[in-house]
Design a protein around this motif. Structure first.
Motif, PDB file in Angstrom:
ATOM      1  N   THR A   1      36.608  57.466  24.156  1.00 21.10           N
ATOM      2  CA  THR A   1      35.934  56.518  25.042  1.00 21.10           C
ATOM      3  C   THR A   1      36.795  55.275  25.239  1.00 21.10           C
ATOM      4  O   THR A   1      36.936  54.776  26.359  1.00 21.10           O
ATOM      5  N   GLU A   2      37.408  54.798  24.166  1.00 18.66           N
ATOM      6  CA  GLU A   2      38.299  53.634  24.271  1.00 18.66           C
ATOM      7  C   GLU A   2      39.505  53.953  25.149  1.00 18.66           C
ATOM      8  O   GLU A   2      39.913  53.130  25.971  1.00 18.66           O
ATOM      9  N   ILE A   3      40.064  55.127  24.978  1.00 19.28           N
ATOM     10  CA  ILE A   3      41.211  55.543  25.790  1.00 19.28           C
ATOM     11  C   ILE A   3      40.811  55.611  27.261  1.00 19.28           C
ATOM     12  O   ILE A   3      41.543  55.157  28.140  1.00 19.28           O
ATOM     13  N   ASN A   4      39.636  56.178  27.550  1.00 19.62           N
ATOM     14  CA  ASN A   4      39.165  56.269  28.938  1.00 19.62           C
ATOM     15  C   ASN A   4      38.956  54.889  29.548  1.00 19.62           C
ATOM     16  O   ASN A   4      39.224  54.690  30.735  1.00 19.62           O
ATOM     17  N   GLU A   5      38.475  53.934  28.764  1.00 17.77           N
ATOM     18  CA  GLU A   5      38.303  52.566  29.281  1.00 17.77           C
ATOM     19  C   GLU A   5      39.657  51.950  29.619  1.00 17.77           C
ATOM     20  O   GLU A   5      39.792  51.250  30.622  1.00 17.77           O
ATOM     21  N   LYS A   6      40.660  52.228  28.796  1.00 19.54           N
ATOM     22  CA  LYS A   6      42.008  51.718  29.079  1.00 19.54           C
ATOM     23  C   LYS A   6      42.571  52.370  30.342  1.00 19.54           C
ATOM     24  O   LYS A   6      43.198  51.699  31.168  1.00 19.54           O
ATOM     25  N   LYS A   7      42.341  53.668  30.497  1.00 18.60           N
ATOM     26  CA  LYS A   7      42.782  54.365  31.705  1.00 18.60           C
ATOM     27  C   LYS A   7      42.121  53.745  32.939  1.00 18.60           C
ATOM     28  O   LYS A   7      42.776  53.506  33.949  1.00 18.60           O
ATOM     29  N   LYS A   8      40.838  53.498  32.834  1.00 13.98           N
ATOM     30  CA  LYS A   8      40.095  52.922  33.956  1.00 13.98           C
ATOM     31  C   LYS A   8      40.669  51.565  34.335  1.00 13.98           C
ATOM     32  O   LYS A   8      40.864  51.265  35.519  1.00 13.98           O
ATOM     33  N   LYS A   9      40.974  50.760  33.344  1.00 18.82           N
ATOM     34  CA  LYS A   9      41.522  49.425  33.602  1.00 18.82           C
ATOM     35  C   LYS A   9      42.881  49.523  34.310  1.00 18.82           C
ATOM     36  O   LYS A   9      43.150  48.800  35.261  1.00 18.82           O
ATOM     37  N   VAL A  10      43.735  50.446  33.862  1.00 17.62           N
ATOM     38  CA  VAL A  10      45.045  50.630  34.488  1.00 17.62           C
ATOM     39  C   VAL A  10      44.880  51.105  35.934  1.00 17.62           C
ATOM     40  O   VAL A  10      45.561  50.609  36.835  1.00 17.62           O
ATOM     41  N   LEU A  11      43.987  52.043  36.161  1.00 16.82           N
ATOM     42  CA  LEU A  11      43.751  52.550  37.513  1.00 16.82           C
ATOM     43  C   LEU A  11      43.177  51.467  38.421  1.00 16.82           C
ATOM     44  O   LEU A  11      43.505  51.409  39.606  1.00 16.82           O
ATOM     45  N   GLN A  12      42.339  50.600  37.880  1.00 16.74           N
ATOM     46  CA  GLN A  12      41.768  49.499  38.677  1.00 16.74           C
ATOM     47  C   GLN A  12      42.857  48.553  39.163  1.00 16.74           C
ATOM     48  O   GLN A  12      42.749  48.000  40.257  1.00 16.74           O
ATOM     49  N   GLU A  13      43.900  48.382  38.356  1.00 16.56           N
ATOM     50  CA  GLU A  13      44.986  47.480  38.732  1.00 16.56           C
ATOM     51  C   GLU A  13      45.702  47.944  39.994  1.00 16.56           C
ATOM     52  O   GLU A  13      46.282  47.137  40.710  1.00 16.56           O
ATOM     53  N   ASN A  14      45.674  49.230  40.275  1.00 17.65           N
ATOM     54  CA  ASN A  14      46.368  49.775  41.436  1.00 17.65           C
ATOM     55  C   ASN A  14      45.542  49.701  42.717  1.00 17.65           C
ATOM     56  O   ASN A  14      46.081  49.838  43.811  1.00 17.65           O
ATOM     57  N   ILE A  15      44.254  49.474  42.601  1.00 14.18           N
ATOM     58  CA  ILE A  15      43.379  49.462  43.772  1.00 14.18           C
ATOM     59  C   ILE A  15      43.813  48.398  44.779  1.00 14.18           C
ATOM     60  O   ILE A  15      43.860  48.655  45.982  1.00 14.18           O
ATOM     61  N   GLY A  16      44.149  47.236  44.321  1.00 15.07           N
ATOM     62  CA  GLY A  16      44.588  46.170  45.214  1.00 15.07           C
ATOM     63  C   GLY A  16      45.833  46.544  45.998  1.00 15.07           C
ATOM     64  O   GLY A  16      45.954  46.224  47.189  1.00 15.07           O
ATOM     65  N   LYS A  17      46.758  47.239  45.344  1.00 15.80           N
ATOM     66  CA  LYS A  17      47.997  47.657  46.015  1.00 15.80           C
ATOM     67  C   LYS A  17      47.705  48.681  47.109  1.00 15.80           C
ATOM     68  O   LYS A  17      48.261  48.596  48.209  1.00 15.80           O
ATOM     69  N   VAL A  18      46.840  49.629  46.813  1.00 12.03           N
ATOM     70  CA  VAL A  18      46.489  50.649  47.795  1.00 12.03           C
ATOM     71  C   VAL A  18      45.741  50.005  48.967  1.00 12.03           C
ATOM     72  O   VAL A  18      46.018  50.304  50.133  1.00 12.03           O
ATOM     73  N   ALA A  19      44.812  49.119  48.662  1.00 11.93           N
ATOM     74  CA  ALA A  19      44.051  48.440  49.718  1.00 11.93           C
ATOM     75  C   ALA A  19      44.977  47.561  50.572  1.00 11.93           C
ATOM     76  O   ALA A  19      44.804  47.469  51.789  1.00 11.93           O
ATOM     77  N   PHE A  20      45.983  46.955  49.950  1.00 10.20           N
ATOM     78  CA  PHE A  20      46.932  46.137  50.703  1.00 10.20           C
ATOM     79  C   PHE A  20      47.750  46.995  51.660  1.00 10.20           C
ATOM     80  O   PHE A  20      47.976  46.620  52.816  1.00 10.20           O
ATOM     81  N   LEU A  21      48.158  48.174  51.190  1.00 13.07           N
ATOM     82  CA  LEU A  21      48.884  49.102  52.062  1.00 13.07           C
ATOM     83  C   LEU A  21      48.008  49.495  53.251  1.00 13.07           C
ATOM     84  O   LEU A  21      48.463  49.533  54.394  1.00 13.07           O
ATOM     85  N   SER A  22      46.744  49.739  52.987  1.00 13.16           N
ATOM     86  CA  SER A  22      45.796  50.061  54.053  1.00 13.16           C
ATOM     87  C   SER A  22      45.697  48.904  55.043  1.00 13.16           C
ATOM     88  O   SER A  22      45.658  49.117  56.259  1.00 13.16           O
ATOM     89  N   ALA A  23      45.658  47.684  54.530  1.00 17.02           N
ATOM     90  CA  ALA A  23      45.571  46.497  55.390  1.00 17.02           C
ATOM     91  C   ALA A  23      46.802  46.371  56.284  1.00 17.02           C
ATOM     92  O   ALA A  23      46.687  46.030  57.468  1.00 17.02           O
ATOM     93  N   LEU A  24      47.968  46.662  55.730  1.00 12.59           N
ATOM     94  CA  LEU A  24      49.194  46.587  56.531  1.00 12.59           C
ATOM     95  C   LEU A  24      49.161  47.582  57.687  1.00 12.59           C
ATOM     96  O   LEU A  24      49.521  47.252  58.813  1.00 12.59           O
ATOM     97  N   VAL A  25      48.708  48.787  57.402  1.00 13.35           N
ATOM     98  CA  VAL A  25      48.629  49.815  58.443  1.00 13.35           C
ATOM     99  C   VAL A  25      47.594  49.428  59.487  1.00 13.35           C
ATOM    100  O   VAL A  25      47.800  49.629  60.688  1.00 13.35           O
TER     101      VAL A  25
ATOM    102  N   MET B   1      39.474  43.816  57.039  1.00 14.96           N
ATOM    103  CA  MET B   1      38.406  44.829  57.054  1.00 14.96           C
ATOM    104  C   MET B   1      38.846  46.091  56.328  1.00 14.96           C
ATOM    105  O   MET B   1      38.091  46.663  55.542  1.00 14.96           O
ATOM    106  N   SER B   2      40.050  46.513  56.600  1.00 13.99           N
ATOM    107  CA  SER B   2      40.562  47.728  55.974  1.00 13.99           C
ATOM    108  C   SER B   2      40.719  47.540  54.467  1.00 13.99           C
ATOM    109  O   SER B   2      40.374  48.418  53.682  1.00 13.99           O
ATOM    110  N   TYR B   3      41.223  46.389  54.069  1.00 14.86           N
ATOM    111  CA  TYR B   3      41.400  46.085  52.641  1.00 14.86           C
ATOM    112  C   TYR B   3      40.057  46.176  51.914  1.00 14.86           C
ATOM    113  O   TYR B   3      39.946  46.834  50.879  1.00 14.86           O
ATOM    114  N   LEU B   4      39.045  45.532  52.460  1.00 14.64           N
ATOM    115  CA  LEU B   4      37.730  45.526  51.811  1.00 14.64           C
ATOM    116  C   LEU B   4      37.116  46.918  51.750  1.00 14.64           C
ATOM    117  O   LEU B   4      36.537  47.306  50.734  1.00 14.64           O
TER     118      LEU B   4
END
Length: 177
Positions: free
Chosen positions: A21-45, A145-148
């Motif tokens: 469970t602790e490992i999964n929480e750490k994985k979730k936190k790492v994956l959350q950090e990438n959401i902003g980057k993906v959303a930013f790429l979407s915003a650029l497009v 709009m795309s970012y959000l």
């Protein structure tokens, strides 16, 4: 003697569950950090005024991220099959515990349909297209709009997939006494 073995099994299972469970929480936190980057790429497009481009790119970006989430949490089919061999549970039994709308398979169309976001993304795409023709301001609005939209979709999906991982993990550690 039998009760002693049960106690040891219970202790080991609980420790394995807590550690996982602790490992999964750490994985979730790492994956959350990438959401902003993906959303930013979407915003650029989205800032590029080409009809249909934003929705196509958003769907592809979301699909790729969800594949990463399933793989990271061990919810992809090869990982589940391996878990079935070690836990003695069937893949159907484990998949029945999964509530996220993507556990039956990922495709661009299933992402749009299963999230109930088809209308949202299409209207977002239309608004983005029109506002992006307004110099500077339109591109900023379309990108925002795309970012959000992408950010919200990925955050919700990550929560659902993390919950599925917790449910599958719990079930795989349960043993019949």
């Amino acid at each position: 003697m039998f009760r002693h073995n049960e106690a040891i099994q219970c202790f080991l299972t609980r420790n394995k569950k807590e550690g996982s469970t602790e490992i999964n929480e750490k994985k979730k936190k790492v994956l959350q950090e990438n959401i902003g980057k993906v959303a930013f790429l979407s915003a650029l497009v989205a800032a590029v005024p080409v009809p249909g481009l934003s929705i196509a790119v958003d769907a592809a970006l979301i699909a790729e991220e969800l594949r990463k989430y399933y793989g990271a949490f061990g919810l992809d089919d090869p990982s589940l099959q391996k878990l079935c061999r070690t836990s003695g549970k069937s893949i159907e039994e484990l998949k029945s515990l999964m509530k996220s709308p993507f556990h039956r398979g990922l495709s661009t169309s299933s992402i749009l349909i299963l999230l109930g976001a088809t209308a949202l993304l299409i209207s977002e795409d239309v608004v983005e297209m029109f506002v992006s023709f307004i110099p500077m301001i339109g591109s900023v609005v379309a990108g925002g709009m795309s970012y959000l939209t992408v950010s919200r979709m990925l955050k919700k999906s990550l929560e659902d997939i993390a919950d599925d991982a917790r449910n599958v993990l719990t079930a795989s550690l349960e043993t019949e006494v």
